[in-house]
Design a protein around this motif. Structure first.
Motif, PDB file in Angstrom:
ATOM      1  N   ILE A  18      41.615  23.276  37.086  1.00 46.08           N
ATOM      2  CA  ILE A  18      43.022  23.072  37.449  1.00 46.08           C
ATOM      3  C   ILE A  18      43.811  24.375  37.354  1.00 46.08           C
ATOM      4  CG2 ILE A  18      45.167  21.942  36.744  1.00 46.08           C
ATOM      5  CD1 ILE A  18      43.438  19.524  35.909  1.00 46.08           C
ATOM      6  N   LEU A  19      43.584  25.144  36.314  1.00 41.80           N
ATOM      7  CA  LEU A  19      44.295  26.416  36.153  1.00 41.80           C
ATOM      8  C   LEU A  19      43.999  27.370  37.308  1.00 41.80           C
ATOM      9  CD1 LEU A  19      43.911  26.953  32.301  1.00 41.80           C
ATOM     10  CD2 LEU A  19      46.075  26.748  33.549  1.00 41.80           C
ATOM     11  N   LYS A  20      42.767  27.419  37.750  1.00 41.46           N
ATOM     12  CA  LYS A  20      42.400  28.281  38.877  1.00 41.46           C
ATOM     13  C   LYS A  20      43.017  27.775  40.178  1.00 41.46           C
ATOM     14  CE  LYS A  20      39.958  31.247  36.596  1.00 41.46           C
ATOM     15  NZ  LYS A  20      40.461  32.645  36.408  1.00 41.46           N
ATOM     16  N   VAL A  21      43.055  26.465  40.343  1.00 39.72           N
ATOM     17  CA  VAL A  21      43.683  25.888  41.536  1.00 39.72           C
ATOM     18  C   VAL A  21      45.180  26.182  41.544  1.00 39.72           C
ATOM     19  CG1 VAL A  21      44.319  23.715  42.659  1.00 39.72           C
ATOM     20  CG2 VAL A  21      41.967  24.088  41.910  1.00 39.72           C
ATOM     21  N   ILE A  22      45.808  26.105  40.373  1.00 39.87           N
ATOM     22  CA  ILE A  22      47.236  26.392  40.279  1.00 39.87           C
ATOM     23  C   ILE A  22      47.523  27.837  40.662  1.00 39.87           C
ATOM     24  CG2 ILE A  22      49.145  26.682  38.640  1.00 39.87           C
ATOM     25  CD1 ILE A  22      48.160  24.167  37.210  1.00 39.87           C
ATOM     26  N   GLU A  23      46.661  28.759  40.229  1.00 38.62           N
ATOM     27  CA  GLU A  23      46.827  30.159  40.624  1.00 38.62           C
ATOM     28  C   GLU A  23      46.847  30.302  42.136  1.00 38.62           C
ATOM     29  OE1 GLU A  23      43.892  32.651  38.850  1.00 38.62           O
ATOM     30  OE2 GLU A  23      44.441  32.144  36.788  1.00 38.62           O
ATOM     31  N   VAL A  32      54.009  24.042  40.657  1.00 34.55           N
ATOM     32  CA  VAL A  32      53.048  23.046  40.181  1.00 34.55           C
ATOM     33  C   VAL A  32      53.314  22.716  38.725  1.00 34.55           C
ATOM     34  CG1 VAL A  32      50.608  22.440  40.009  1.00 34.55           C
ATOM     35  CG2 VAL A  32      51.346  24.131  41.715  1.00 34.55           C
ATOM     36  N   GLY A  33      53.193  21.426  38.384  1.00 34.39           N
ATOM     37  CA  GLY A  33      53.266  20.971  37.002  1.00 34.39           C
ATOM     38  C   GLY A  33      52.073  20.094  36.684  1.00 34.39           C
ATOM     39  N   ASP A  43      44.783  20.390  23.016  1.00 40.46           N
ATOM     40  CA  ASP A  43      45.628  21.583  22.991  1.00 40.46           C
ATOM     41  C   ASP A  43      45.645  22.254  24.368  1.00 40.46           C
ATOM     42  OD1 ASP A  43      43.086  22.599  23.098  1.00 40.46           O
ATOM     43  OD2 ASP A  43      43.228  23.800  21.268  1.00 40.46           O
ATOM     44  N   ASP A  44      45.203  21.512  25.379  1.00 39.07           N
ATOM     45  CA  ASP A  44      45.202  22.053  26.734  1.00 39.07           C
ATOM     46  C   ASP A  44      46.622  22.353  27.216  1.00 39.07           C
ATOM     47  OD1 ASP A  44      42.479  21.873  26.820  1.00 39.07           O
ATOM     48  OD2 ASP A  44      42.401  20.045  28.024  1.00 39.07           O
ATOM     49  N   TYR A  48      48.247  25.586  29.545  1.00 37.03           N
ATOM     50  CA  TYR A  48      49.138  25.505  30.708  1.00 37.03           C
ATOM     51  C   TYR A  48      50.444  26.246  30.444  1.00 37.03           C
ATOM     52  CZ  TYR A  48      46.033  21.955  32.699  1.00 37.03           C
ATOM     53  OH  TYR A  48      44.949  21.302  33.232  1.00 37.03           O
ATOM     54  N   GLU A  49      50.969  26.104  29.230  1.00 37.53           N
ATOM     55  CA  GLU A  49      52.215  26.794  28.900  1.00 37.53           C
ATOM     56  C   GLU A  49      52.042  28.306  28.980  1.00 37.53           C
ATOM     57  OE1 GLU A  49      53.172  25.325  25.060  1.00 37.53           O
ATOM     58  OE2 GLU A  49      54.132  23.482  25.795  1.00 37.53           O
ATOM     59  N   ARG A  50      50.890  28.797  28.504  1.00 41.34           N
ATOM     60  CA  ARG A  50      50.621  30.240  28.579  1.00 41.34           C
ATOM     61  C   ARG A  50      50.557  30.730  30.017  1.00 41.34           C
ATOM     62  NH1 ARG A  50      45.802  30.582  23.999  1.00 41.34           N
ATOM     63  NH2 ARG A  50      47.163  30.452  22.159  1.00 41.34           N
ATOM     64  N   ALA A  51      50.138  29.831  30.913  1.00 44.57           N
ATOM     65  CA  ALA A  51      50.050  30.197  32.330  1.00 44.57           C
ATOM     66  C   ALA A  51      51.377  29.985  33.046  1.00 44.57           C
ATOM     67  CB  ALA A  51      48.959  29.365  33.009  1.00 44.57           C
ATOM     68  N   GLY A  52      52.409  29.597  32.296  1.00 48.41           N
ATOM     69  CA  GLY A  52      53.724  29.390  32.893  1.00 48.41           C
ATOM     70  C   GLY A  52      53.834  28.120  33.709  1.00 48.41           C
ATOM     71  N   VAL A  53      53.040  27.121  33.363  1.00 51.69           N
ATOM     72  CA  VAL A  53      53.015  25.856  34.106  1.00 51.69           C
ATOM     73  C   VAL A  53      53.794  24.791  33.336  1.00 51.69           C
ATOM     74  CG1 VAL A  53      51.551  24.035  35.052  1.00 51.69           C
ATOM     75  CG2 VAL A  53      50.754  26.416  35.077  1.00 51.69           C
ATOM     76  N   PRO A  54      54.775  24.150  33.951  1.00 54.41           N
ATOM     77  CA  PRO A  54      55.454  23.019  33.286  1.00 54.41           C
ATOM     78  C   PRO A  54      54.431  21.947  32.930  1.00 54.41           C
ATOM     79  CG  PRO A  54      56.644  23.685  35.262  1.00 54.41           C
ATOM     80  CD  PRO A  54      55.338  24.422  35.285  1.00 54.41           C
ATOM     81  N   VAL A  55      54.443  21.482  31.695  1.00 59.04           N
ATOM     82  CA  VAL A  55      53.396  20.555  31.261  1.00 59.04           C
ATOM     83  C   VAL A  55      53.951  19.549  30.259  1.00 59.04           C
ATOM     84  CG1 VAL A  55      52.663  22.127  29.413  1.00 59.04           C
ATOM     85  CG2 VAL A  55      51.054  20.392  30.280  1.00 59.04           C
TER      86      VAL A  55
END
Length: 233
Positions: A18-23, A32-33, A43-44, A48-55
């Protein structure tokens, strides 16, 4: 807002994919959230927070995570709309091989890894059988022959699905997956009235409701006995 549901066995690599797809989606200026569903701990959301993704995350506790998903998906969709997201991804632990969180007419992805065992595709039920896209991970750890055999087993269980390999570490295949999702974006304003692709178990047993004592006297509701072949002895 577009909605995608991602499910799969624990540790299959869902979050990494998912993180790679979001990139890849962010490269197209798509916001994307993610909402993460799990049982007791995750703790996933930190990743997501580190990647700047609303979660947001939800822990089902003693409740089946897929039941928990269905009970909360409308509220999750409304959260995504309030966040003004273009794309909302829900991630489910998929711990119950009898259930599936997939919704009719909502894109569904099952993530399964090459290391889980050659017969795993036959074991995980509607979570794989009802998916639109099956993502196979950890292909870099096995041989080409093993990858092909595993993919063949997946295809035999769900021949209608698009099967593809994605490397959650390098991101190989993630752009292609994001393209599949991006090219079929559907505006979703509500899930009210929609139907699941596969029914949840319709009956409960006494243990589902909190019983801890063992024995036939305490077994009520949905009870099924194993056939041991010595009933007449």
């Amino acid at each position: 807002m577009n909605l995608v549901t991602v499910s799969g066995p624990p540790s299959s690599g869902k979050t990494s994919v998912i993180l790679k797809v979001i990139e890849a989606l962010k490269e197209r200026d798509i916001s994307v959230g993610v909402v993460k569903f799990d049982c007791l701990y995750t703790d996933d959301d930190i990743l997501y927070e580190r990647a700047g993704v609303p979660v947001k995350k939800g822990l089902s506790g003693s409740l089946c995570p897929d039941h928990y998903f269905v009970s909360n998906i409308e509220e999750v969709v409304q959260w995504g709309i309030r966040e003004d997201l273009d794309f909302l991804i829900t991630e489910s632990a998929g711990l119950c091989n009898r259930c599936s969180p997939y919704i009719k007419d909502i894109k569904s992805i099952c993530v399964i890894d090459n290391l889980s065992g050659i017969n795993t595709p036959k074991k995980i039920g509607p979570m794989l059988k009802a998916a639109d896209i099956v993502v196979i991970t950890k292909g870099d750890i096995v041989s080409q022959a093993e990858r092909e055999v595993f993919a063949s087993r997946v295809n035999s269980v769900n021949p209608k699905a698009i099967t593809m390999h994605v490397n959650g570490l390098t991101g190989q295949g993630a752009f292609e997956l994001s393209t599949l999702l991006y090219d079929e974006m559907e505006d979703v304003e509500t899930i009210q009235g929609r139907k699941l692709r596969f029914p949840m178990p319709s009956a409960l047993c006494s243990y589902c409701l909190g019983e801890t004592r063992i024995g036939e006297a305490y077994q009520l509701g949905n009870v099924r006995k194993i056939k041991l072949g010595d009933e007449d002895e």
